[in-house]
Design a protein around this motif. Structure first.
Motif: not given
Length: 77
Positions: A1-22
């Motif tokens: 098993m391999v793991q990774a953290y993905i650090l994500i920058q989003t468009e302004v105001g889109r963090a909640r939407d992106v987190a929900g989809l991911i």
């Protein structure tokens, strides 16, 4: 098993939407909205490095609202 953290920058105001989809993607263990230079941090896992790469490139990076990602592989020291 391999793991990774993905650090994500989003468009302004889109963090909640992106987190929900991911959060619904296979291979995603945890999703957190954070403060600082990144907006969302995701812990992912897969059986192989190749599968992890496919998850990141074919699924995570295709989520609308993401502007940049940085992947940090987990190592066991």
């Amino acid at each position: 098993m391999v793991q990774a953290y993905i650090l994500i920058q989003t468009e302004v105001g889109r963090a909640r939407d992106v987190a929900g989809l991911i959060a619904d993607l296979a291979g995603v263990v945890r999703v957190d909205a954070v403060t600082g230079p990144y907006d969302v941090v995701v812990l992912t896992e897969a059986d192989t490095v190749d599968e992890l790469g496919k998850l990141i490139v074919s699924n995570v990076q295709m989520v609308p609202g993401i502007t940049r990602t940085l992947t940090c592989s987990v190592v066991r020291l």
